[in-house]
Design an enzyme around this catalytic site. Structure first.
Site, PDB file in Angstrom:
ATOM      1  N   THR A 160      -3.990   5.791  -2.981  1.00  0.00           N
ATOM      2  CA  THR A 160      -4.414   4.387  -2.916  1.00  0.00           C
ATOM      3  C   THR A 160      -5.664   4.215  -2.058  1.00  0.00           C
ATOM      4  OG1 THR A 160      -2.143   3.690  -3.224  1.00  0.00           O
ATOM      5  CG2 THR A 160      -3.603   2.071  -2.265  1.00  0.00           C
ATOM      6  N   ASP A 184       2.866   8.394  -1.394  1.00  0.00           N
ATOM      7  CA  ASP A 184       4.199   8.677  -1.947  1.00  0.00           C
ATOM      8  C   ASP A 184       4.747  10.051  -1.554  1.00  0.00           C
ATOM      9  OD1 ASP A 184       3.962   6.220  -3.129  1.00  0.00           O
ATOM     10  OD2 ASP A 184       3.755   6.961  -5.183  1.00  0.00           O
TER      11      ASP A 184
HETATM   12  N1  ASP Z   1       1.157   6.201  -5.818  1.00  0.00           N
HETATM   13  C1  ASP Z   1       0.181   6.257  -4.759  1.00  0.00           C
HETATM   14  C2  ASP Z   1       0.050   7.707  -4.340  1.00  0.00           C
HETATM   15  O1  ASP Z   1       0.926   8.218  -3.711  1.00  0.00           O
HETATM   16  C3  ASP Z   1       0.598   5.380  -3.650  1.00  0.00           C
HETATM   17  C4  ASP Z   1      -0.279   5.418  -2.421  1.00  0.00           C
HETATM   18  O2  ASP Z   1      -1.194   6.169  -2.267  1.00  0.00           O
HETATM   19  O3  ASP Z   1       0.002   4.587  -1.532  1.00  0.00           O
HETATM   20  O4  ASP Z   1      -0.920   8.303  -4.664  1.00  0.00           O
END
Ligand code: ASP
Length: 351
Positions: free
Chosen positions: A37, A117
């Protein structure tokens, strides 16, 4: 003696007056970017939905005022993915890249930008496999880079400041999120959407960042980095280890399928204090005889699993305070050395 001190003091004053600058040598910090993110972008500044892993490390660095005052920075784009798509080949690449940066003295510390994650898993893997005491710091963000009040820039500032600090040496891999410094061995993502998303449910944070400086409360009590026995330098793959969840009247079909398809180890995310039902027990009896090794862990976040339990088979090691996802990583590494249950338990007691 007094005379010598006076002469040195006088020379320093003269040099100061003549504007000779005593340039501070900045630490060399390499940022290894993997996506997430923090590298994500949404269509508007307030929209919750976004696409992760789209902007480059150079673009992320450019959003952080003052970051270049902290260190001589280099950015390397390892990949640009959401961390749910993390692979073991990226883990091995990260480990080998960091090892080479430290061995050749090309970096005094590294920061890894990562999706949140699976960040705790990458952190723990690196803490067990990078055998150097220089700082390894992971960070990410809960809001994409385009967001109003994006949390990525401050998280990255703190991560670089921590990696540049001599106080961060010898502490194992750490995660910095929302000002907290968390230890790789017990940190968990514990909120799905809030910016205060990471915690160490059993032991609490290692410390916090304030004004670009770390303040530590405690040290990690487990073996890591320079005290690790795991040498993955020559490995191209790791033993296959999976996790099976426990719940009311759970069915052992999935566990059996894993065992019959090349899985070398299974971590049980058991109910309560790492318990499992009779169906699981019967399948574990069968699988154990065919060489699969099982570790009892728990789906509960606090308290861990020790060997003083209800009905269970002494041959299956227990995870201690490690979550199922951390126990999986430790079992993968343990199985590179031995599949003897006592030896696996010894490893679980120490890391
Ligand atoms: N789904 C994303 C990831 O883990 C969530 C994040 O980065 O906060 O890449």
């Amino acid at each position: 003696m007094k005379k010598i001190i006076l002469i040195i003091a006088a020379s320093l004053t003269i040099m100061g007056a003549s504007n000779v600058s005593w340039a501070r040598v900045k630490p060399k910090i390499t940022i290894l970017a993997t996506g997430g993110t923090i590298a994500g972008r949404a269509e508007s500044a307030t929209q919750a939905a976004y696409i992760p892993g789209v902007i480059s490390i150079e673009e992320i660095i450019a959003t952080v005022p003052g970051i270049k005052n902290l260190a001589d920075l280099e950015g390397i784009q390892i990949c640009n993915i959401s961390s749910q798509n993390m692979t073991q080949s990226i883990w091995l690449k990260l480990c080998k890249t960091i090892d080479s940066l430290f061995t050749t003295d090309s970096a005094d510390g590294v920061v890894i930008t990562h999706g949140t994650d699976t960040m705790e898993e990458t952190a723990y893997f690196l803490s067990l496999t990078v055998r150097h005491d220089k700082p390894i710091v992971l960070t990410g963000s809960m809001r994409p880079s385009s967001s109003l009040s994006a949390d990525g820039p401050f998280n990255l500032f703190n991560a670089v400041a921590l990696a540049a600090s001599s106080d961060a040496k010898g502490r194992g891999a750490m995660i910095v999120m929302n000002d907290y410094i968390l230890s790789a061995d017990d940190v968990e993502k514990s909120h799905t959407i809030n910016t205060d998303a990471f915690s160490s449910p059993n032991l609490g944070p290692l410390g916090y960042m304030r004004d670009g400086l770390p303040h530590f409360f405690r040290v990690s009590g487990v073996r890591h980095t320079t005290k690790s026995e795991f040498d993955i330098g020559n490995l191209l793959t790791l033993p296959k280890v999976e996790i099976v969840y426990g719940y009311a009247f759970s069915d052992a079909t999935a566990m059996r399928a894993f065992a019959e398809n090349g899985t070398k180890g299974i971590v049980i995310a058991g109910v309560g204090h790492g318990n499992y039902n009779r169906e699981y027990a019967a399948e574990m009896e069968r699988g154990y005889k065919s060489g699969v090794r099982y570790v009892r862990s728990a789906r509960i976040h606090k308290g861990g699993v020790d060997s003083a339990a209800e009905e269970f088979d002494q041959r299956h090691p227990v995870s201690g305070l490690k979550s199922p996802q951390k126990a999986r990583i430790l079992l993968m590494l343990a199985l590179t050395k031995s599949n003897d249950s006592n030896e696996i338990q010894r490893i679980f007691n120490q890391y």
